[in-house]
Design a protein around this motif. Sequence first.
Motif, PDB file in Angstrom:
ATOM      1  N   PHE A 295     -35.064  15.879  33.330  1.00 46.87           N
ATOM      2  CA  PHE A 295     -33.892  16.658  32.899  1.00 46.87           C
ATOM      3  C   PHE A 295     -33.205  16.094  31.685  1.00 46.87           C
ATOM      4  O   PHE A 295     -32.081  16.459  31.384  1.00 46.87           O
ATOM      5  CB  PHE A 295     -32.895  16.765  34.061  1.00 46.87           C
ATOM      6  CG  PHE A 295     -33.532  17.123  35.371  1.00 46.87           C
ATOM      7  CD1 PHE A 295     -34.407  18.189  35.452  1.00 46.87           C
ATOM      8  CD2 PHE A 295     -33.262  16.396  36.513  1.00 46.87           C
ATOM      9  CE1 PHE A 295     -34.995  18.531  36.659  1.00 46.87           C
ATOM     10  CE2 PHE A 295     -33.848  16.731  37.721  1.00 46.87           C
ATOM     11  CZ  PHE A 295     -34.721  17.797  37.797  1.00 46.87           C
ATOM     12  N   LYS A 296     -33.850  15.199  30.968  1.00 47.73           N
ATOM     13  CA  LYS A 296     -33.208  14.546  29.826  1.00 47.73           C
ATOM     14  C   LYS A 296     -32.797  15.600  28.785  1.00 47.73           C
ATOM     15  O   LYS A 296     -33.593  16.449  28.378  1.00 47.73           O
ATOM     16  CB  LYS A 296     -34.137  13.527  29.183  1.00 47.73           C
ATOM     17  CG  LYS A 296     -33.472  12.682  28.119  1.00 47.73           C
ATOM     18  CD  LYS A 296     -34.377  11.553  27.665  1.00 47.73           C
ATOM     19  CE  LYS A 296     -33.675  10.659  26.654  1.00 47.73           C
ATOM     20  NZ  LYS A 296     -34.532   9.555  26.217  1.00 47.73           N
TER      21      LYS A 296
ATOM     22  N   THR B  63     -30.608  17.998  29.255  1.00 48.27           N
ATOM     23  CA  THR B  63     -30.236  19.294  29.815  1.00 48.27           C
ATOM     24  C   THR B  63     -28.890  19.268  30.512  1.00 48.27           C
ATOM     25  O   THR B  63     -28.512  20.223  31.144  1.00 48.27           O
ATOM     26  CB  THR B  63     -31.307  19.747  30.842  1.00 48.27           C
ATOM     27  OG1 THR B  63     -31.337  18.825  31.939  1.00 48.27           O
ATOM     28  CG2 THR B  63     -32.673  19.827  30.193  1.00 48.27           C
ATOM     29  N   GLN B  64     -28.191  18.132  30.434  1.00 52.28           N
ATOM     30  CA  GLN B  64     -26.895  18.066  31.111  1.00 52.28           C
ATOM     31  C   GLN B  64     -25.864  18.921  30.381  1.00 52.28           C
ATOM     32  O   GLN B  64     -25.888  19.066  29.194  1.00 52.28           O
ATOM     33  CB  GLN B  64     -26.405  16.618  31.167  1.00 52.28           C
ATOM     34  CG  GLN B  64     -27.370  15.702  31.940  1.00 52.28           C
ATOM     35  CD  GLN B  64     -26.822  14.303  32.012  1.00 52.28           C
ATOM     36  OE1 GLN B  64     -25.792  14.066  32.651  1.00 52.28           O
ATOM     37  NE2 GLN B  64     -27.468  13.366  31.361  1.00 52.28           N
TER      38      GLN B  64
ATOM     39  N   TYR C  33     -32.079   9.854  41.151  1.00 52.90           N
ATOM     40  CA  TYR C  33     -31.774  11.036  40.346  1.00 52.90           C
ATOM     41  C   TYR C  33     -31.159  10.678  39.000  1.00 52.90           C
ATOM     42  O   TYR C  33     -31.290  11.430  38.038  1.00 52.90           O
ATOM     43  CB  TYR C  33     -30.897  12.012  41.139  1.00 52.90           C
ATOM     44  CG  TYR C  33     -31.719  12.759  42.168  1.00 52.90           C
ATOM     45  CD1 TYR C  33     -32.559  13.795  41.792  1.00 52.90           C
ATOM     46  CD2 TYR C  33     -31.677  12.394  43.514  1.00 52.90           C
ATOM     47  CE1 TYR C  33     -33.345  14.458  42.715  1.00 52.90           C
ATOM     48  CE2 TYR C  33     -32.456  13.056  44.442  1.00 52.90           C
ATOM     49  CZ  TYR C  33     -33.294  14.085  44.040  1.00 52.90           C
ATOM     50  OH  TYR C  33     -34.079  14.737  44.962  1.00 52.90           O
ATOM     51  N   ASP C  34     -30.513   9.513  38.911  1.00 51.05           N
ATOM     52  CA  ASP C  34     -30.088   9.022  37.595  1.00 51.05           C
ATOM     53  C   ASP C  34     -31.313   8.819  36.708  1.00 51.05           C
ATOM     54  O   ASP C  34     -31.351   9.239  35.547  1.00 51.05           O
ATOM     55  CB  ASP C  34     -29.346   7.688  37.719  1.00 51.05           C
ATOM     56  CG  ASP C  34     -27.977   7.832  38.356  1.00 51.05           C
ATOM     57  OD1 ASP C  34     -27.371   8.902  38.222  1.00 51.05           O
ATOM     58  OD2 ASP C  34     -27.528   6.870  39.005  1.00 51.05           O
TER      59      ASP C  34
ATOM     60  N   LEU D   2     -34.324  10.053  37.131  1.00 50.71           N
ATOM     61  CA  LEU D   2     -35.017  11.326  36.929  1.00 50.71           C
ATOM     62  C   LEU D   2     -34.345  12.128  35.819  1.00 50.71           C
ATOM     63  O   LEU D   2     -35.005  12.697  34.943  1.00 50.71           O
ATOM     64  CB  LEU D   2     -35.014  12.117  38.236  1.00 50.71           C
ATOM     65  CG  LEU D   2     -36.019  13.256  38.369  1.00 50.71           C
ATOM     66  CD1 LEU D   2     -37.446  12.726  38.375  1.00 50.71           C
ATOM     67  CD2 LEU D   2     -35.747  14.055  39.640  1.00 50.71           C
ATOM     68  N   ARG D   3     -33.030  12.147  35.846  1.00 51.92           N
ATOM     69  CA  ARG D   3     -32.267  12.930  34.869  1.00 51.92           C
ATOM     70  C   ARG D   3     -32.331  12.305  33.483  1.00 51.92           C
ATOM     71  O   ARG D   3     -32.522  13.002  32.480  1.00 51.92           O
ATOM     72  CB  ARG D   3     -30.811  13.041  35.326  1.00 51.92           C
ATOM     73  CG  ARG D   3     -29.911  13.866  34.400  1.00 51.92           C
ATOM     74  CD  ARG D   3     -28.536  14.060  35.005  1.00 51.92           C
ATOM     75  NE  ARG D   3     -27.900  12.799  35.340  1.00 51.92           N
ATOM     76  CZ  ARG D   3     -27.691  12.368  36.580  1.00 51.92           C
ATOM     77  NH1 ARG D   3     -28.077  13.089  37.621  1.00 51.92           N
ATOM     78  NH2 ARG D   3     -27.097  11.200  36.794  1.00 51.92           N
ATOM     79  N   ASN D   4     -32.212  11.001  33.412  1.00 48.21           N
ATOM     80  CA  ASN D   4     -32.080  10.336  32.110  1.00 48.21           C
ATOM     81  C   ASN D   4     -33.398   9.977  31.460  1.00 48.21           C
ATOM     82  O   ASN D   4     -33.462   9.796  30.233  1.00 48.21           O
ATOM     83  CB  ASN D   4     -31.229   9.077  32.263  1.00 48.21           C
ATOM     84  CG  ASN D   4     -29.815   9.373  32.695  1.00 48.21           C
ATOM     85  OD1 ASN D   4     -29.260  10.399  32.322  1.00 48.21           O
ATOM     86  ND2 ASN D   4     -29.221   8.484  33.481  1.00 48.21           N
TER      87      ASN D   4
END
Length: 278
Positions: free
Chosen positions: A274-275, A277-278, A265-266, A268-270
Amino acid sequence: MFKSVGLVSRYDKNQALKLSDTLAEYLAQKGLKVYIDDSLAGKITSKEQFIPLADMNTDFIITIGGDGTILRAAMNAPKPDTPLLTVNMGVRGFLTEIEPQDACAAVDRILNGDYHIEKSAKMAVCAGKEILPDALNDVVISTGEPSKILYADICKDGKPLLKCQADGLIISTQTGSTGYSLSAGGPVLDPTVDAFVLTPICSLTVFHSLVFPADSNLTFNVLKEKMLVLIDGNYRKQITTDELTLNVTKSKNVTSFIRFETSFYDRLRNRLLFKGTQ
């Protein structure tokens, strides 16, 4: 304890070639026997031994590049579960673990035992009676011609499931669900979900992605005169036999990745969904 290491790199980027030279020297200074993919011969200045990737029977392998370099190493290394330390020199590098500036520090951590192994499932692929390479990411079936529609009957565990009329089909693992399948509209699978994803490419009928348990036996009977099979973007096979059948099951082999703190998920997010969108 690791005593030998293979070095595999993309050869179309100067930064990757420079890092290959730097790492080869650093690994040798650490007392490791270093073997370099012979596709780099004449492109870097290292005096270490150059050998074909298929002969790289080492304790671990370092890849310098993007996901394509990783998939090439995973497919061609003689031991399917050789641990891979993956350095990001690609465009997206979803599967990579570290950035180039951290490569030497990562080697130190590995030699100190400060890492863990992440195992990724693979698919076994057969065209008729011919065994093809395992797939870490995906298997793509098409006619091989953009203007030709793929007509195929799809079976699960020997039972007819549905008919396909599409530009092609993508069968992906959990790892591959973040690649071509996702671009074609398929779902992302959590790595703990033991499953395959079947995603059509530009289907003529209402046909959305399907998720199958990984113990499924999937068979694709192509109804026209030829079939192109592409595995992990590296292996290409044109099938023109009378009976065009492809079988996909879970492989007994896995690919092992050397990981530190990062998680699925790191990445996936980065790097993907989801890049920003944090």
